[in-house]
Design an enzyme around this catalytic site. Structure first.
Site, PDB file in Angstrom:
ATOM      1  N   SER A 108      49.306  54.361  37.824  1.00 24.48           N
ATOM      2  CA  SER A 108      47.894  54.299  37.426  1.00 24.48           C
ATOM      3  C   SER A 108      47.135  55.376  38.191  1.00 24.48           C
ATOM      4  O   SER A 108      47.242  55.463  39.419  1.00 24.48           O
ATOM      5  CB  SER A 108      47.332  52.916  37.759  1.00 24.48           C
ATOM      6  OG  SER A 108      45.946  52.879  37.478  1.00 24.48           O
TER       7      SER A 108
ATOM      8  N   CYS B  48      41.000  42.243  42.495  1.00 23.54           N
ATOM      9  CA  CYS B  48      40.997  43.692  42.377  1.00 23.54           C
ATOM     10  C   CYS B  48      40.227  44.140  41.160  1.00 23.54           C
ATOM     11  O   CYS B  48      39.738  45.236  41.093  1.00 23.54           O
ATOM     12  CB  CYS B  48      42.429  44.163  42.449  1.00 23.54           C
ATOM     13  SG  CYS B  48      42.970  45.342  41.317  1.00 23.54           S
TER      14      CYS B  48
HETATM   15  N1  PLP Z   1      49.748  46.887  39.277  1.00 24.89           N
HETATM   16  C1  PLP Z   1      49.273  46.761  40.519  1.00 24.89           C
HETATM   17  C2  PLP Z   1      50.209  46.449  41.637  1.00 24.89           C
HETATM   18  C3  PLP Z   1      47.897  46.915  40.773  1.00 24.89           C
HETATM   19  O1  PLP Z   1      47.432  46.787  42.014  1.00 24.89           O
HETATM   20  C4  PLP Z   1      47.031  47.204  39.678  1.00 24.89           C
HETATM   21  C5  PLP Z   1      45.574  47.332  39.881  1.00 24.89           C
HETATM   22  O2  PLP Z   1      45.045  46.845  40.827  1.00 24.89           O
HETATM   23  C6  PLP Z   1      47.595  47.332  38.398  1.00 24.89           C
HETATM   24  C7  PLP Z   1      48.952  47.167  38.236  1.00 24.89           C
HETATM   25  C8  PLP Z   1      46.749  47.617  37.201  1.00 24.89           C
HETATM   26  O3  PLP Z   1      46.368  48.966  37.116  1.00 24.89           O
HETATM   27  P1  PLP Z   1      45.078  49.358  36.246  1.00 24.89           P
HETATM   28  O4  PLP Z   1      43.891  49.046  37.098  1.00 24.89           O
HETATM   29  O5  PLP Z   1      45.236  50.827  35.986  1.00 24.89           O
HETATM   30  O6  PLP Z   1      45.131  48.558  35.005  1.00 24.89           O
END
Ligand code: PLP
Length: 373
Positions: free
Chosen positions: A193, A318
């Site tokens: 990401s 998050c």
């Molecule tokens: N995977 C993990 C471990 C993450 O910490 C996050 C976002 O916090 C994501 C996936 C998702 O990414 P995105 O915010 O680009 O959807």
């Protein structure tokens, strides 16, 4: 950038990283690109070149060929594609994955972790035995977003592949923080990401082993080899490419966050002897600290720190802004009270000693007040 107003300190890089200035410059230039990358005229070809340059930069970050990179709309989308792209396979995952993995397939086997927060490999071996050969899909994160604990991805992948399983690794919190290579990890699919490595939000990537063909999640046009329809997010992709290029060059700088993080933990624990650091005895990414302060909810800590001008996060909030007891800490065996009284401090390219000092002053005062109360 580093601050919001003159006084504020940003220590929430695992939620999202501030855009790096060179990434912003690349994106501003890309705003003047006119064409659709699928158009055959000169405008389109120029836009296509920008997409393919970015693809090459993202590929180089994880040791693959550009053709193995599919751009998506987020890390969440890439995780969904990996987990839902192989119907008929039984999904095995860990109990500490990000919501975008846990919610993508709700009947997955969620495997336990050790008290240190790493996947229990014996549980994986048993779970693999229960699935017919060649019918499993293992999804395991490289680094946990709340604790920073590194997962035994290469070992797990070797076990899984011996049973003919496909292996997906969510590397969203590891990319740009440690060297990463799809071949070295021995996995088939990898999620990235952009906004966790100094790029913009709203763009991610699914990295695929050569020849692997997951089902498309978003269908329509023929973009991204018919695996992800929709006119490409040119600005986002250009930003991702610039961020990937920088992240690769700046890996040594990312490693220097470990001593800064370690000082933060040492001094925090000296100020609040009842506090503890989750996952401290496990290998972790260099930037993340999960601090539990018994008796004070994570939410209260976050609000008090915010009043003091220091931004961190609580629980696993998050994206939603909502705070609930952390499923990650619960899986590590923390009781409900501890799982609710954790904060995550995550450093990044804007962090320095002065930022850590500001955090320590504010948090230590809070800890002292909570003991006195
Ligand atoms: N995977 C993990 C471990 C993450 O910490 C996050 C976002 O916090 C994501 C996936 C998702 O990414 P995105 O915010 O680009 O959807």
């Amino acid at each position: 950038m580093t601050t919001l107003g003159p006084e504020r300190i940003y220590l929430d890089h695992n939620a999202t990283t501030p855009l790096k200035p060179a990434v912003r410059d690349a994106m501003i230039q890309a705003m003047d690109l006119v064409g659709n990358p699928s158009s055959v005229h000169a405008f389109g070809r120029r836009a296509r070149r920008a997409v393919e340059d970015a693809r090459a930069a993202v590929a180089a970050l994880v040791g693959v060929k550009p053709a193995q990179v599919l751009f998506t709309g987020s890390g969440t989308e890439a995780n969904n594609m990996a987990l839902r792209g192989f119907p008929g396979r039984r999904v095995l995952t860990s109990a500490i994955e990000h919501e975008s993995v846990l919610a993508a397939v709700t009947d997955a086997d969620r495997l336990p972790v050790t008290p240190s927060g790493a996947l229990a490999l014996d549980a994986l071996a048993e779970a693999l035995e229960r699935v017919e050969p060649n019918r499993a899909l293992l999804s395991l994160m490289v680094a946990n977003n709340e604790t920073g604990v590194l997962q035994p991805v290469a070992e797990a992948a070797a076990l899984a592949r011996a049973r003919g399983a496909l292996v997906h690794a969510d590397a969203v919190q590891a990319a740009g923080r440690l060297p990463l290579s799809l071949p070295a990890l021995g996995v088939d699919l990898l999620t990235l990401s952009a906004h966790k490595l100094g790029g913009p939000a709203g763009v991610g990537a699914m990295i695929l082993a050569e020849g692997l063909e997951p089902d498309a999640l978003v269908r329509g046009g023929g973009q991204e080899k018919r695996k992800r329809a929709g006119t490409e997010n040119l600005l986002g992709i250009v930003g991702f490419g610039a961020a990937a290029r920088l992240a690769r060059a700046e890996l040594p700088a990312a490693a220097t966050l470990a001593p800064l993080r370690d000082r933060l933990e040492r001094e925090a624990l000296a100020a609040a002897p009842l506090a503890r650091v989750m996952g401290a005895d496990a290998p972790r990414v260099p930037n993340t600290s999960c601090l539990v302060l018994p008796g004070l909810s994570g939410e209260t800590q976050v609000m008090a720190l915010d009043l003091a001008g220091v931004a961190v996060s609580a629980g696993s909030a998050c994206s939603s802004g909502k705070v609930k007891p952390s499923h990650v800490l619960a899986a590590m065996g923390a009781d409900a009270a501890s799982a609710s009284s954790a904060i995550r401090v995550s450093l990044g390219w804007t962090s320095d000693d002065a930022a850590v000092d500001r955090f320590l002053a504010a948090w230590s005062a809070l800890a002292r007040r909570s003991v006195a109360a």
